[in-house]
Design a protein around this motif. Sequence first.
Motif, PDB file in Angstrom:
ATOM      1  N   LYS A   2     -18.264  16.150  16.828  1.00  0.00           N
ATOM      2  CA  LYS A   2     -17.083  15.868  16.018  1.00  0.00           C
ATOM      3  C   LYS A   2     -17.487  15.434  14.609  1.00  0.00           C
ATOM      4  N   THR A   3     -18.592  14.710  14.522  1.00  0.00           N
ATOM      5  CA  THR A   3     -19.063  14.248  13.224  1.00  0.00           C
ATOM      6  C   THR A   3     -19.406  15.419  12.313  1.00  0.00           C
ATOM      7  N   PHE A   6     -16.286  17.046  11.084  1.00  0.00           N
ATOM      8  CA  PHE A   6     -15.735  16.265   9.969  1.00  0.00           C
ATOM      9  C   PHE A   6     -16.528  16.511   8.689  1.00  0.00           C
ATOM     10  N   ALA A  10     -15.030  18.002   5.311  1.00  0.00           N
ATOM     11  CA  ALA A  10     -15.220  17.310   4.029  1.00  0.00           C
ATOM     12  C   ALA A  10     -15.751  18.270   2.970  1.00  0.00           C
ATOM     13  N   TRP A  45     -12.190  11.204   2.271  1.00  0.00           N
ATOM     14  CA  TRP A  45     -11.743  10.581   3.520  1.00  0.00           C
ATOM     15  C   TRP A  45     -12.619  11.049   4.688  1.00  0.00           C
ATOM     16  N   PHE A  46     -12.839  12.367   4.785  1.00  0.00           N
ATOM     17  CA  PHE A  46     -13.673  12.878   5.865  1.00  0.00           C
ATOM     18  C   PHE A  46     -15.127  12.452   5.686  1.00  0.00           C
ATOM     19  N   MET A  48     -16.170   9.643   4.478  1.00  0.00           N
ATOM     20  CA  MET A  48     -16.256   8.259   4.970  1.00  0.00           C
ATOM     21  C   MET A  48     -16.329   8.221   6.493  1.00  0.00           C
ATOM     22  N   GLN A  49     -15.632   9.117   7.174  1.00  0.00           N
ATOM     23  CA  GLN A  49     -15.681   9.148   8.629  1.00  0.00           C
ATOM     24  C   GLN A  49     -17.078   9.541   9.119  1.00  0.00           C
ATOM     25  N   VAL A  50     -17.699  10.459   8.410  1.00  0.00           N
ATOM     26  CA  VAL A  50     -19.048  10.900   8.772  1.00  0.00           C
ATOM     27  C   VAL A  50     -20.049   9.762   8.576  1.00  0.00           C
ATOM     28  N   LYS A  52     -19.804   6.797   9.201  1.00  0.00           N
ATOM     29  CA  LYS A  52     -19.801   5.852  10.320  1.00  0.00           C
ATOM     30  C   LYS A  52     -20.881   6.197  11.339  1.00  0.00           C
ATOM     31  N   VAL A  53     -21.365   7.457  11.305  1.00  0.00           N
ATOM     32  CA  VAL A  53     -22.302   7.935  12.316  1.00  0.00           C
ATOM     33  C   VAL A  53     -23.650   8.357  11.728  1.00  0.00           C
ATOM     34  N   THR A  59     -26.324  12.359   5.185  1.00  0.00           N
ATOM     35  CA  THR A  59     -24.969  12.881   4.983  1.00  0.00           C
ATOM     36  C   THR A  59     -24.837  13.513   3.608  1.00  0.00           C
TER      37      THR A  59
END
Length: 110
Positions: A2-3, A6, A10, A45-46, A48-50, A52-53, A59
């Motif tokens: 899922k990462t 995302f 992004a 936004w996407f 930032m979600q990436v 997290k992992v 990244t």
Amino acid sequence: MKTYVFLLIAVLFETFGTSCLQASQQLTRFWPSVGIVVGFGGAFWFFMQVLKVIPLGVTYALWSGIGIVLISISGYFVFGQKLDLWAVVGIALIISGIVVINLLSQTSVH
């Protein structure tokens, strides 16, 4: 997995936003200017979600490498911008770096 989806989303938003930068003609066209805000807003936004992992350095390397490839393709097909041999070689090296990070780095999440 899922990462990475995302991350790809992004990069697609960023590619859209960057293409809108060109199409906006220095913010003189309304809809492409709106596309800049939507594109970069969604991209960050996407992104930032990436984060997290996956660590920031990895990244950003993936983000920028994939983005360079996609925006080069967009520039060619949408705006008629040609690449010479050395630009293609450089982009191939960037793709090689992305492959190395994903296949060999223990820093990247698999």
